[in-house]
Design an enzyme around this catalytic site. Structure first.
Site, PDB file in Angstrom:
ATOM      1  N   VAL A  65     -11.104 -60.961 -42.019  1.00  0.00           N
ATOM      2  CA  VAL A  65     -10.991 -62.295 -41.594  1.00  0.00           C
ATOM      3  C   VAL A  65     -10.786 -63.357 -42.886  1.00  0.00           C
ATOM      4  CG1 VAL A  65     -11.927 -64.620 -40.471  1.00  0.00           C
ATOM      5  CG2 VAL A  65     -12.206 -62.368 -39.421  1.00  0.00           C
ATOM      6  N   ALA A 110     -13.219 -65.294 -47.207  1.00  0.00           N
ATOM      7  CA  ALA A 110     -12.963 -64.156 -46.468  1.00  0.00           C
ATOM      8  C   ALA A 110     -14.068 -63.225 -46.089  1.00  0.00           C
ATOM      9  CB  ALA A 110     -11.790 -63.191 -46.989  1.00  0.00           C
ATOM     10  N   LYS A 111     -14.114 -62.298 -45.233  1.00  0.00           N
ATOM     11  CA  LYS A 111     -14.937 -61.398 -44.987  1.00  0.00           C
ATOM     12  C   LYS A 111     -14.430 -60.304 -44.003  1.00  0.00           C
ATOM     13  CE  LYS A 111     -19.521 -60.918 -45.918  1.00  0.00           C
ATOM     14  NZ  LYS A 111     -20.036 -61.489 -47.240  1.00  0.00           N
ATOM     15  N   GLY A 112     -15.164 -59.103 -43.946  1.00  0.00           N
ATOM     16  CA  GLY A 112     -14.560 -57.930 -43.225  1.00  0.00           C
ATOM     17  C   GLY A 112     -15.562 -57.063 -43.028  1.00  0.00           C
TER      18      GLY A 112
END
Length: 421
Positions: A65, A110-112
C-alpha cells in the site's frame, strides 16, 4: 519487534483515520484536503503460489500500500505474519507518511506484508516466497518510486533477496530499491541499531523536558525483538535500570535491574526471555504496568488501550512500536500527565537511517557509523523540539502535535503540487 498475539481487538486503519481527523480538525484542514489525505493512493493485493519443500503448492496473499507520495518516493517496511491484514497495512502506510514528514525526510508512506507464518518455514521456502512476492509487487516498487525495508519477521537477508530479484528483472544491480540490506551489497552502517538509537535520543529529550535525569531511570520494555533488545542495551549503557522485558511467550521483572546482554543470550539459547531465572515472571501485558520511569512498547499495535492506560505508572512512554496506543488511551495518559513520545517521532530513527542508506546507494559513496549517528541525532532532536513547540502552542499532547506538524507539511506539498489533470 516480536509478533505478539493481540489482547485487544481493534481496527488499526480506523484508529489511524481517527488520529488523522483529530489533527485535521485542529488544523482546520479543508474537507477537500481531508478527502485526499485520509485515503491511500494505491492498494495492491497479490495472490501467488509457492512450492514448499515437501513438494506441495501453497498460495499466499500479500499487500503493498502506498498512502501518499507528494513529498517523495513511498517508503515503508515489509512484514511477514499470520496476522497481516489489508487494514493493518493501510494504517501503517498512513503512519509512515506522517513519520517521514515529521522528521523532514523527502519520502511518502508505504507498507507491505505477506500473510504467512515464517516460523513454520525454512530458509529455502522463505527465499522462494520472498522472490515471488517481490516479483508480484515489482510493478510499483523501485528506487525512485517505492523503497521497501525490513519490519516484523523480515531482516537484511529478506531485503537481499528482494534487491537481487528486482535487479535480475532489470538486468543490473539496483541496490537503492530496498534499505536494511547487508553491508556487503550496499547496506548502511548503523541501520540495525537505528530505531533503538532514535528511541534513546527522544527519551533523552523527553527526560530533559520533564527535568528528569535519564541516568538511573527505571525502564520497562514490551517486546524483545530487534528494536526492544537493542533499546535495552542502549538504555543500560546510558546508566538506566532495565527492570522488565518481555517477548510473545512471557516476560520478567526485577526491580533491581536486569542485564540485557545476559537476557538476550538466554533468549537466543532458550527461545524466550520468560524462563530467565533472575527475575519475577510477568505477562507481556504486565510489563506495561510495572513501576518504571520510562515505558517502551516495542511490539505491536493497540497494546495500550482504555482498559489498561489508567494502570500505567511511567512518567515517559516512548513508542518504539507502530500504533501501540489507542486514541482513548492517549486521552487518559495525557490527563495523568504522562509524556508520551508518539511512534511517528519515537521510532523514526529507522526510516531516517534508511534514508541515509538510500542516499548513499544513489551516490555510491558511504559514510562511517559516527557520521550516521551524528546526523541522526541532529534530525531526531530537531524534530522533537518542533513537536514540543507545537504541543505547547496548541496545549495538546505530543501525538496530536506530531500529527498536526506532519499533516500540515504533507497538505502543503499536496496543495503546491495540485491535482493532475
Amino acid at each position: 519487534m516480536d509478533d505478539e498475539v493481540r489482547s485487544f481487538s481493534f481496527n488499526p486503519y480506523e484508529m489511524a483515520v481517527q488520529q488523522f481527523e483529530l489533527a485535521a480538525e485542529r488544523l482546520q484542514l479543508s474537507e477537500d484536503m481531508r478527502e485526499i489525505l485520509r485515503q491511500p493512493k494505491r492498494e495492491l493485493t497479490v495472490h501467488f503460489p509457492v512450492r514448499l519443500d515437501d513438494g506441495s503448492i501453497k498460495t499466499f496473499t500479500g499487500y503493498r500500500v502506498q498512502h501518499n507520495v507528494n513529498r517523495g518516493p513511498a517508503k515503508g517496511g515489509i512484514r511477514y505474519s499470520p496476522q497481516v491484514t489489508l487494514d493493518e497495512v493501510k494504517a501503517l502506510a498512513m503512519w509512515m507518511t506522517w513519520k517521514c514528514a515529521v522528521v523532514g525526510i523527502p519520502y511518502g508512506g508505504a507498507k507491505g506484508g505477506v500473510i504467512c507464518n515464517p516460523r513454520h518455514m525454512n530458509p529455502a521456502e522463505l527465499e522462494r516466497l520472498t522472490r515471488r512476492y517481490t516479483t508480484e509487487i515489482s510493478i510499483i516498487i523501485g528506487p525512485h518510486s517505492d523503497i521497501p525495508a525490513p519490519d516484523i519477521n523480515t531482516n537484511s537477508q529478506i531485503m537481499a533477496w528482494m534487491m537481487d530479484t528486482y535487479s535480475m528483472h532489470a538486468g543490473f544491480s539496483i541496490p537503492a530499491v530496498v534499505t536494511g540490506k547487508p553491508l556487503s551489497i550496499g547496506g548502511s552502517e548503523g541501520r540495525n541499531e537505528a530505531t533503538a538509537t532514535g528511541v534513546l535520543f527522544v527519551s533523552r529529550r523527553a527526560a530533559q523536558r520533564l527535568g528528569m535525569p535519564l541516568k538511573g531511570a527505571r525502564v520497562s520494555i514490551q517486546g524483545f525483538g530487534n528494536a526492544g533488545a537493542i533499546a535495552a542495551r542502549l538504555f543500560h549503557n546510558e546508566g538506566c535500570k532495565v527492570v522488565a522485558v518481555c517477548d510473545s511467550r512471557g516476560g520478567i521483572y526485577n526491580e533491581d535491574g536486569l542485564d540485557p546482554a545476559a537476557v538476550l543470550r538466554h533468549k537466543q539459547e532458550h527461545g524466550s526471555v520468560a524462563s530467565y531465572s533472575f527475575g519475577q515472571v510477568v505477562t507481556p501485558e504486565e510489563t506495561l504496568e510495572v513501576p518504571c520511569d520510562v515505558l517502551i512498547p516495542a511490539a505491536i499495535e493497540g497494546v495500550i488501550h482504555a482498559q489498561n492506560a489508567g494502570r500505567i505508572q511511567a512518567q515517559i512512554i516512548t513508542e518504539a512500536a507502530n500504533g501501540p496506543t489507542t486514541p482513548e488511551a492517549d486521552a487518559i495518559l495525557f490527563q495523568k500527565g504522562i509524556l508520551l513520545v508518539p511512534d511517528i517521532l519515537a521510532n523514526a530513527g529507522g526510516v531516517t537511517v534508511s534514508y541515509f542508506e538510500w542516499v548513499q546507494d544513489i551516490q555510491s559513496f558511504f559514510w562511517g557509523v559516527e557520521e550516521i549517528t551524528r546526523r541522526l541525532e541532529v534530525i531526531i532532536n530537531k524534530a522533537f523540539d518542533a513537536v514540543a513547540r507545537t504541543a505547547d502552542e496548541y496545549h495538546c499532547d505530543m501525538r496530536l502535535a506530531a500529527n498536526m506538524l506532519a499533516i500540515a507539511r504533507v497538505a502543503e506539498a499536496t496543495q503546491v503540487r495540485g491535482i493532475y489533470p
